[in-house]
Design an enzyme around this catalytic site. Structure first.
Site, PDB file in Angstrom:
ATOM      1  N   GLU A   1     -19.906 -65.462  -0.540  1.00 39.11           N
ATOM      2  CA  GLU A   1     -20.955 -64.584  -1.057  1.00 39.11           C
ATOM      3  C   GLU A   1     -20.989 -64.634  -2.587  1.00 39.11           C
ATOM      4  O   GLU A   1     -19.954 -64.484  -3.230  1.00 39.11           O
ATOM      5  CB  GLU A   1     -20.667 -63.150  -0.588  1.00 39.11           C
ATOM      6  CG  GLU A   1     -21.796 -62.194  -0.837  1.00 39.11           C
ATOM      7  CD  GLU A   1     -21.471 -60.776  -0.400  1.00 39.11           C
ATOM      8  OE1 GLU A   1     -20.309 -60.351  -0.548  1.00 39.11           O
ATOM      9  OE2 GLU A   1     -22.382 -60.087   0.082  1.00 39.11           O
TER      10      GLU A   1
ATOM     11  N   CYS B   1     -27.117 -56.551   0.044  1.00 38.27           N
ATOM     12  CA  CYS B   1     -26.293 -57.240   1.049  1.00 38.27           C
ATOM     13  C   CYS B   1     -27.150 -57.979   2.061  1.00 38.27           C
ATOM     14  O   CYS B   1     -26.687 -58.906   2.715  1.00 38.27           O
ATOM     15  CB  CYS B   1     -25.384 -56.232   1.747  1.00 38.27           C
ATOM     16  SG  CYS B   1     -26.301 -54.834   2.432  1.00 38.27           S
TER      17      CYS B   1
ATOM     18  N   GLY C   1     -18.802 -52.221   1.239  1.00 41.94           N
ATOM     19  CA  GLY C   1     -18.378 -53.003   0.075  1.00 41.94           C
ATOM     20  C   GLY C   1     -18.069 -54.427   0.492  1.00 41.94           C
ATOM     21  O   GLY C   1     -18.557 -54.911   1.524  1.00 41.94           O
TER      22      GLY C   1
HETATM   23  P1  NDP Z   1     -16.145 -53.591  -3.496  1.00 45.02           P
HETATM   24  O1  NDP Z   1     -15.582 -53.920  -2.170  1.00 45.02           O
HETATM   25  O2  NDP Z   1     -15.518 -54.166  -4.696  1.00 45.02           O
HETATM   26  O3  NDP Z   1     -16.164 -52.030  -3.727  1.00 45.02           O
HETATM   27  C1  NDP Z   1     -16.806 -51.102  -2.857  1.00 45.02           C
HETATM   28  C2  NDP Z   1     -16.230 -49.714  -3.111  1.00 45.02           C
HETATM   29  O4  NDP Z   1     -14.874 -49.685  -2.706  1.00 45.02           O
HETATM   30  C3  NDP Z   1     -16.234 -49.309  -4.575  1.00 45.02           C
HETATM   31  O5  NDP Z   1     -16.430 -47.920  -4.668  1.00 45.02           O
HETATM   32  C4  NDP Z   1     -14.841 -49.702  -5.002  1.00 45.02           C
HETATM   33  O6  NDP Z   1     -14.411 -49.041  -6.155  1.00 45.02           O
HETATM   34  C5  NDP Z   1     -14.047 -49.290  -3.787  1.00 45.02           C
HETATM   35  N1  NDP Z   1     -12.763 -49.956  -3.649  1.00 45.02           N
HETATM   36  C6  NDP Z   1     -12.350 -51.140  -4.161  1.00 45.02           C
HETATM   37  N2  NDP Z   1     -11.080 -51.400  -3.800  1.00 45.02           N
HETATM   38  C7  NDP Z   1     -10.674 -50.356  -3.021  1.00 45.02           C
HETATM   39  C8  NDP Z   1      -9.468 -50.032  -2.344  1.00 45.02           C
HETATM   40  N3  NDP Z   1      -8.409 -50.836  -2.382  1.00 45.02           N
HETATM   41  N4  NDP Z   1      -9.402 -48.876  -1.652  1.00 45.02           N
HETATM   42  C9  NDP Z   1     -10.461 -48.058  -1.599  1.00 45.02           C
HETATM   43  N5  NDP Z   1     -11.632 -48.295  -2.224  1.00 45.02           N
HETATM   44  C10 NDP Z   1     -11.739 -49.441  -2.917  1.00 45.02           C
HETATM   45  O7  NDP Z   1     -17.690 -53.973  -3.400  1.00 45.02           O
HETATM   46  P2  NDP Z   1     -18.746 -53.963  -4.580  1.00 45.02           P
HETATM   47  O8  NDP Z   1     -18.824 -52.598  -5.160  1.00 45.02           O
HETATM   48  O9  NDP Z   1     -18.488 -55.137  -5.464  1.00 45.02           O
HETATM   49  O10 NDP Z   1     -20.106 -54.194  -3.762  1.00 45.02           O
HETATM   50  C11 NDP Z   1     -20.599 -55.414  -3.407  1.00 45.02           C
HETATM   51  C12 NDP Z   1     -20.222 -55.783  -1.986  1.00 45.02           C
HETATM   52  O11 NDP Z   1     -20.713 -54.782  -1.077  1.00 45.02           O
HETATM   53  C13 NDP Z   1     -20.847 -57.077  -1.527  1.00 45.02           C
HETATM   54  O12 NDP Z   1     -19.874 -57.825  -0.839  1.00 45.02           O
HETATM   55  C14 NDP Z   1     -21.940 -56.643  -0.581  1.00 45.02           C
HETATM   56  O13 NDP Z   1     -22.289 -57.587   0.394  1.00 45.02           O
HETATM   57  C15 NDP Z   1     -21.318 -55.433   0.030  1.00 45.02           C
HETATM   58  N6  NDP Z   1     -22.355 -54.577   0.605  1.00 45.02           N
HETATM   59  C16 NDP Z   1     -22.436 -54.494   1.965  1.00 45.02           C
HETATM   60  C17 NDP Z   1     -23.436 -53.740   2.547  1.00 45.02           C
HETATM   61  C18 NDP Z   1     -23.530 -53.602   4.028  1.00 45.02           C
HETATM   62  O14 NDP Z   1     -24.215 -52.692   4.471  1.00 45.02           O
HETATM   63  N7  NDP Z   1     -22.898 -54.443   4.811  1.00 45.02           N
HETATM   64  C19 NDP Z   1     -24.436 -53.033   1.729  1.00 45.02           C
HETATM   65  C20 NDP Z   1     -24.235 -53.202   0.310  1.00 45.02           C
HETATM   66  C21 NDP Z   1     -23.225 -53.949  -0.222  1.00 45.02           C
HETATM   67  P3  NDP Z   1     -14.533 -49.829  -7.571  1.00 45.02           P
HETATM   68  O15 NDP Z   1     -15.981 -49.931  -7.842  1.00 45.02           O
HETATM   69  O16 NDP Z   1     -13.811 -48.971  -8.511  1.00 45.02           O
HETATM   70  O17 NDP Z   1     -13.873 -51.169  -7.365  1.00 45.02           O
END
Ligand code: NDP
Length: 483
Positions: free
Chosen positions: A387, A285, A229
């Protein structure tokens, strides 16, 4: 397999409502309307999931690796058999074109299960006979209950990329997909039931990050967290996990450079750069969001690139000729538009795109943005540092290799980079100095699943992929026996 209007948690082998009976709206971004409800799960649901996983662990971890592998193969085959429904679900949740989900996301999800079902059969411990007096060897064992949390951009593909290695190594899993794109995970739970995955081995808890997600992260009996994420979320999770000494893998954000030298194969580069900039609406990403072009071909690149970007059709994800679909959610759509406004305030010149688009027919209220190319920004402005994660790229000229490297490395991120040159020595020289976990030369998004995957700097900690993921989900013991 039909898209249901009510998504349920998958706990202890059953599809169940959240205990608090609270629900969240799930939107179809292409039409801008709610199309299903998902559980707004909290601590009670996570506790039930962890309890089910703990109860399932002894039997699951005692199965032979062949038995576990066979079940993963069944899941892979069922994903293939339901490819059309899954691709439709992925597109409906995420806004990406159905053709893209059909061609990439869903086949890759079954590949993940198949790959790890095979990989475990080739995983081996090491032994070191020591001069006939001692015998030193390693034993890998599953961790127990592990947590997997994934984002919305490649919903099923990234979800399965974590779950498959965790399961095949004998762990039981509590997983949370992004609440923005929960439908494919719900369909996966139905597939797991059909495949005969024993109850409690995989539990899927839907809901918000700060409640469902954080309760998985915090739970004292969850031994490891595999998270993909954003970098900010990664920092919150790391702060929670580190003092508890849980194993942790963080795959985070990127601001990837695409370095184009004058001696590249121009047409091949142009075609791939269109994809690496805008595939999945720029919401991969690994997309190259900062395009650095050698000055001698900068004007030629600018003219041809903008010409081609203007031809990219944005529209209904169901149409085969839509190269870009909808942006995943209204908040993200608004965030991208505000980033474009900021780029203008920072002195950026929008060469094409930059505006929201009104969809046709049923998509009139959907969230669409034109593919956008911006020039004239300095490297240290926010647009080139933070980003955006949308269909927005910047282009910048450079004069020397040193300058290209300095620009490429001038962010806190280090996820991926692409280098275009026909000079093999230069390619190796630059690649060695680019601060990125993944580097492509004259190609993009190609990867053997056996290789390590992950970022440097603020793009992550740890490596997924291949044997690295199997290692992550196991404890290794070092045993030495006197003979
Ligand atoms: P987020 O960080 O917002 O969320 C990722 C996941 O974590 C979601 O399921 C989210 O739930 C959950 N989450 C959010 N806050 C918490 C917390 N405090 N504790 C536990 N879980 C939590 O990312 P996005 O979903 O917006 O995805 C986009 C991001 O992911 C971009 O920054 C992208 O670059 C990155 N990414 C990285 C990759 C890699 O391989 N390096 C691959 C793909 C994406 P909820 O949706 O409910 O907020």
């Amino acid at each position: 397999m039909n898209l249901s209007s009510t998504i349920l948690n998958y706990i202890n082998g059953e599809l169940v409502k959240p205990q608090n009976n609270k629900w969240l709206d799930n939107y179809n971004p292409a039409i801008g309307k709610v199309y299903s409800q998902i559980p707004d799960s909290d601590e009670a649901d996570v506790n039930a999931a962890v309890q089910a996983a703990e109860a399932a662990f002894p039997a699951w971890s005692n199965l032979s690796r062949v038995e576990r592998s066979n079940i993963l193969h069944k899941i892979a085959n069922l994903i293939d058999a339901n490819k059309t429904a899954l691709a439709e679900a992925e597109s409906t949740d995420n806004g990406k074109p159905v053709w893209l989900a059909t061609r990439v996301d869903i086949p890759r999800a079954s590949d993940n299960f198949r790959f790890y079902a095979n990989a475990i059969l080739n995983f081996h411990d090491e032994s070191f006979p020591m001069d006939g007096k001692h015998f030193n060897y390693t034993v890998h064992q599953p961790l127990g209950v592990v947590g997997c949390i994934s984002p919305w951009n490649l919903p099923l593909y990234l979800f399965t990329w974590k779950i498959a290695p965790a399961l095949v190594t004998g762990n039981c899993v509590v997983a949370k997909p992004s609440e923005v794109t929960p439908m494919t995970a719900f369909l996966l739970s139905q597939i797991c039931i059909e495949a005969g995955l024993p109850k409690g081995v995989l539990n899927i808890v839907h809901g918000l990050g700060h409640s469902a997600g954080m309760n998985i992260v915090k739970h004292k009996n969850v031994k490891a967290i595999s998270f993909t994420g954003g970098t900010k979320t990664g920092a919150v999770i790391a702060a929670e996990v580190a003092p508890k000494f849980k194993k942790m893998s963080l795959e985070l954000g990127g601001k990837n450079p695409n370095i184009i030298f004058a001696d590249c194969d121009f047409e091949k580069m142009l075609k791939t750069t269109l994809r690496s900039s805008f595939e999945n609406q720029g919401q991969i990403c690994l997309c190259g969001s900062r395009i650095l072009v050698e000055k001698s071909i900068y004007e030629k690149f600018k003219t041809r690139f903008v010409e081609e970007v203007k031809k990219l059709k944005v529209g209904n994800p169901k149409n085969d000729d839509s190269r870009l679909g909808a942006i995943v959610s209204k908040p993200h759509f608004e965030k991208i538009l505000s980033c474009i406004e900021l780029a203008k305030q920072e002195g950026g010149n929008v060469l094409c795109g930059g505006e929201a688009i009104k969809g046709e027919g049923e998509c009139a209220e959907g969230w669409f943005i034109e593919p956008t190319v911006i020039e004239g920004l300095t490297q240290n402005c926010k647009t080139n540092q933070e980003e955006i994660f949308g269909p927005v790229v910047t282009i910048q000229p450079f004069e020397t290799e040193e300058e290209a490297l300095q620009l490429a490395n001038a962010t806190e991120y280090g996820l991926a980079a692409t280098i275009w040159t026909e000079n093999i020595s230069k390619a190796h020289r630059i690649a060695a100095k680019v601060e990125s976990g993944i580097i492509w030369v004259n190609c993009w998004l190609v990867r053997d699943l056996r290789t390590p995957f992950g970022g440097m700097k603020q793009s992550g900690v740890g490596r997924e992929g291949g044997m690295h993921a199997l290692e992550f989900f196991m404890e290794v013991k070092n045993l030495c026996v006197a003979i």
